[in-house]
Write a protein that holds these residues in place. Structure first.
Motif: not given
Length: 303
Positions: A184-200
């Motif tokens: 399959g294909t996963i098409s989902a936009p990725i951004g920063r997690d404002r609650h964690h400094p390194t996590r997306r």
């Protein structure tokens, strides 16, 4: 076709570049940066048959083209010896099989212990004093093939190839659970997690991110998955698989269980058309550091 002579590279023009001007070859074929092109113009860093000529000069088959490719450059990367596992090398580029647990490049001036420090030492041992240019990155705990350019022109053209998806990267991951679909294909936009400094995280306002997957093997509580990317977002595979409900084994940042000493992700294969020789380069990155035996990677691009 290419010969290194000190800080210069020389090639005999093949028939598929015959009829191009020097400027067309540098800018259109190899994507030379404006800064590099300006420097070579001012310093006569490009010659035909040993002579500095106009860049509008038309090249003919068997002309000798000389490039001042290895002019020394200032670098903040400290050379440091470390044994490298080399998958491919020529006068233009280097493919290294990165081990897990090492950063690709320093995060601050003077830092050592990274792959870039080791590559800097290796290049200096070849009397190449250019900057270390990694074309793509891998996370600290991801192992596998990573591409470096040996001179600025190679860096520019490989960067463009990566942006145009002309460099194909295939990954292998071990994930928790059994995926309901075999591919399959996963098409989902990725951004920063404002609650964690390194996590997306997957975010409606994030950057476009597309991952293709194929299940290679299933186990009672896990699946071995092959993945290719249309985009190269930070932590993309890790975020997308966690979003699917199947985080990487060992990836505690995204919900994986710590049953393995690092997250189970390996960049197993790198394929591209060499921009300076036109040959196909296929690099397979072996690893002994994985929780299950890895099958050979299919030579066909998965879609």
């Amino acid at each position: 076709m290419w010969t290194r002579k000190g800080d210069w590279l020389e090639c005999s023009i093949p028939n598929f570049w015959s009829g191009l001007t020097i400027e067309q070859l540098l800018k259109n074929v190899w994507a030379a940066s404006k800064k590099l092109a300006h420097r070579w113009r001012m310093e006569h860093g490009v010659k035909r048959n040993g002579e500095a000529v106009s860049w509008q000069t038309v090249l003919r088959e068997r002309d000798r083209l000389q490039l001042h490719a290895y002019a020394p450059e200032p670098s903040l990367t400290v050379p440091e010896y470390r044994e490298l596992s080399l998958l491919w090398e020529d006068d233009h580029l280097l493919v290294v099989n990165k081990e897990a647990g090492i950063d690709v490049h320093p995060s601050e001036p003077g830092q050592t212990g990274t792959l870039a420090n080791a590559v800097s030492f290796y290049l200096q041992s070849q009397a190449i004093l250019t900057k270390v240019r990694h074309i793509h990155r891998l996370d600290r705990d991801t192992s596998g093939a990573i591409l470096f350019a040996k001179h600025p022109l190679a860096g520019a053209t490989l960067d463009r190839m990566l942006a145009q998806r002309a460099i194909k990267r295939t990954y292998i991951a071990l994930v928790h659970g059994r995926l309901s679909a075999k591919s399959g294909t996963i098409s989902a936009p990725i951004g920063r997690d404002r609650h964690h400094p390194t996590r997306r995280r997957v975010s409606r306002t994030g950057a476009r991110a597309v991952t293709h997957y194929r299940v290679l093997e299933t186990f009672p509580a896990a699946s071995l998955v092959e993945l290719t990317l249309d985009t190269g977002r930070t932590h993309q595979i890790r975020v997308h698989l966690a979003h699917l409900g199947h985080p990487l084994v060992g990836d505690t940042l995204y919900g994986g269980q710590p049953v393995f000493h690092r997250h189970a992700l390996h960049a197993a294969k790198l394929t591209f058309r060499h921009p300076f020789t036109n040959e196909e380069v296929v690099c397979l990155a072996p690893t002994d550091d994985f929780p299950v035996p890895l099958p050979s990677v299919d030579s066909k691009e998965h879609r």
